[in-house]
Scaffold this active site. Sequence first.
Site, PDB file in Angstrom:
ATOM      1  N   HIS A 242      35.757  38.018  38.121  1.00 28.15           N
ATOM      2  CA  HIS A 242      36.112  38.941  37.037  1.00 28.15           C
ATOM      3  C   HIS A 242      37.032  40.065  37.483  1.00 28.15           C
ATOM      4  O   HIS A 242      37.236  41.021  36.736  1.00 28.15           O
ATOM      5  CB  HIS A 242      34.847  39.519  36.375  1.00 28.15           C
ATOM      6  CG  HIS A 242      33.894  38.480  35.898  1.00 28.15           C
ATOM      7  ND1 HIS A 242      34.187  37.628  34.867  1.00 28.15           N
ATOM      8  CD2 HIS A 242      32.654  38.144  36.343  1.00 28.15           C
ATOM      9  CE1 HIS A 242      33.156  36.801  34.679  1.00 28.15           C
ATOM     10  NE2 HIS A 242      32.230  37.088  35.554  1.00 28.15           N
ATOM     11  N   ARG A 299      42.323  54.894  30.690  1.00 32.53           N
ATOM     12  CA  ARG A 299      43.031  55.355  31.890  1.00 32.53           C
ATOM     13  C   ARG A 299      44.236  54.462  32.091  1.00 32.53           C
ATOM     14  O   ARG A 299      44.444  53.490  31.362  1.00 32.53           O
ATOM     15  CB  ARG A 299      42.119  55.263  33.114  1.00 32.53           C
ATOM     16  CG  ARG A 299      41.517  53.870  33.294  1.00 32.53           C
ATOM     17  CD  ARG A 299      40.717  53.738  34.568  1.00 32.53           C
ATOM     18  NE  ARG A 299      39.905  52.536  34.602  1.00 32.53           N
ATOM     19  CZ  ARG A 299      40.340  51.334  34.946  1.00 32.53           C
ATOM     20  NH1 ARG A 299      41.607  51.167  35.258  1.00 32.53           N
ATOM     21  NH2 ARG A 299      39.537  50.294  34.968  1.00 32.53           N
TER      22      ARG A 299
END
Length: 671
Positions: A242, A299
């Site tokens: 992942h 972000r």
Amino acid sequence: MATSPSPMFDKILIANRGEIACRVIATCRRLGIASVAVYSDADRDARHVRLADEAVRIGPAPARESYLRGDALLAAAHATGAQAIHPGYGFLSENADFAEACSAAGIVFIGPPPAAIRAMGDKSAAKALMQRAGVPLTPGYHGDTQDPAFLREQADAIGYPVLIKASAGGGGKGMRKVEAADGFEAALAGCRREAQGAFGNAHVLVEKYVERPRHIEIQVFGDSHGNLVHLFERDCSVQRRHQKVLEEAPAPGMTGERRAAMGRAAVEAARAVGYVGAGTVEFIVSPQGEFWFMEMNTRLQVEHPVTEMITGTDLVEWQLRVAAGQPLPLRQEQLAIRGHAIEARLYAENPDNGFLPSTGVLRHLRFPDMDAHVRVDAGVDAGDAMTAHYDPMIAKLVAWGADRDDALRRLRQALDRCRLVGVSSNAGFLRRLLDTASFSQAHLDTALIEREHEALSAPAAAGDAQWMMAALALLQAAAAATAGPADPHSPWDIQDSWRMTGPAARRLWLECDGRRRLVAATPRGDRDWLLALDDAAALPAALSHEGTRLRLRLGDRQYRAEAILDGDTVHIFEAGRSQAFSLHDPVAEADQPPGQDGGLAAPMPGRIVALLAGIGVKLARGTPLLVLEAMKMEHTLQAPADGIVRSFRVREGELVAEGAALVEFEPAEMP
């Protein structure tokens, strides 16, 4: 939306490390803004510290005692007169409490409002918000109930396979795919441990695992004047555990209609939380083209360079301007895609040993030259150390081309030109990954690496020519090291192995990839040799070199390579691969005391999270024995053979050094 040419801040503190800190410092320098770096004891001499205008120590090596200490960061900002703090990514970049503390201290937080961070930081709450905003969601359970039995019931109802995800997480941490019901409890426990350690929050959600999905994300940007745009998509499907490995923009095969639909959904997601600054809305996309909201990262992302390269923007500069109250530099209709860009993440890790992170000093490091087509964002230089305290990223290599094939060709060349000695890296793995049929033909999904396992396995053993080049490189280095002022008339200064009976062969035992071979090299002049492998018939050879670059003529064939020496080891770089050949001393080996068999040692420094195996029970090879946490990830160490654990030499929670004895293991035949 006119862009002001004047600087927006006089001084900025970068509350991060590595390549993102170096990137922000470079943008500040270009804009005439002074930069302040912060560092832990482990980073005292790090590259971002050397590049910044000022640097402030904030604590010991562990992140929780340094980079995660908001009070230390604010104190550093006040002490240096910094007007704003750039959090980078990771650490406190998505911490709403820290963003609020900055505001209360009169310091600008270069990121979204705390309310937006909170809204998107909790994945469960974010999904509920997206559902109300009409953004499509993956089927799953996103509620507050965390009882393991209840979550197991939800997974059973959703249908396997399912994905357990840390609600406060990101970067693949606290995430497990569960194939069947009998593996749910163990996966849930592992997710919670990792999530608690990485984010201080063990809350998880459970979702349907979409088979063969693509991971496509949309870069969004908002300002305090109500303007919101998207800067198109990035395909981040190529992942391992992942975590993204390769990223590219635009996404291959993306239609204009789907791009517009995903862009609208991403902008609506950002608008729903009053978003300001850089953010990324991530979607899961089915093979049929359906897309579902997965999460929003509040972000800048690691992979933002590919967006910059296809749009001609500097997203860090956009962040600074928006944080200073300026409007976005461009409107949506002014943004366009130009060409194609692909990014590869270069890590200090060993692909041949389960991708375990590698620690040590980068004794030799050279990147390809940068130009309009190739960009390198690096957080380290030669001589720097890769430690177990932080993420093992060395650099990001990004290539731009007129189209995908052009970008892919340039990235291959960039990887071929990397030279790294001192730690293991995934450079060879990345090179093989680019050459797989799936990636080169853009057949992308998140299982690509598993599907291409055979093509990505370790390369073929070194050929005869590589063994010979390694031997000659070592002989030349030894001759250069012992050479003094030469007297052409003195036989003592001639290093040609001359004997009264004729030139003598130099016999070198070399080791590479667990294999040991004998090379006999007999000089016949300045460049000519007779070479024999394993006492086979000698072949005439000629070696020429220019610096570290070698050219070997062996019979009717010629070979080119580069040789980097590191003590008694020579690294041969050739045609996109590298191999290390070590000088073996049979006499020294005979003098060594016998080793201890049956043990399992720590492959890197870390903390023991869990002991999994029973004492005295017969276990099959590959059975999980214990969990070691290092570099912010959990690593499960397995039984090296069929056998029995006689004892554990460590306790849960204990910190261990690299090479520490962990398990007393006795090999035994299974019944």
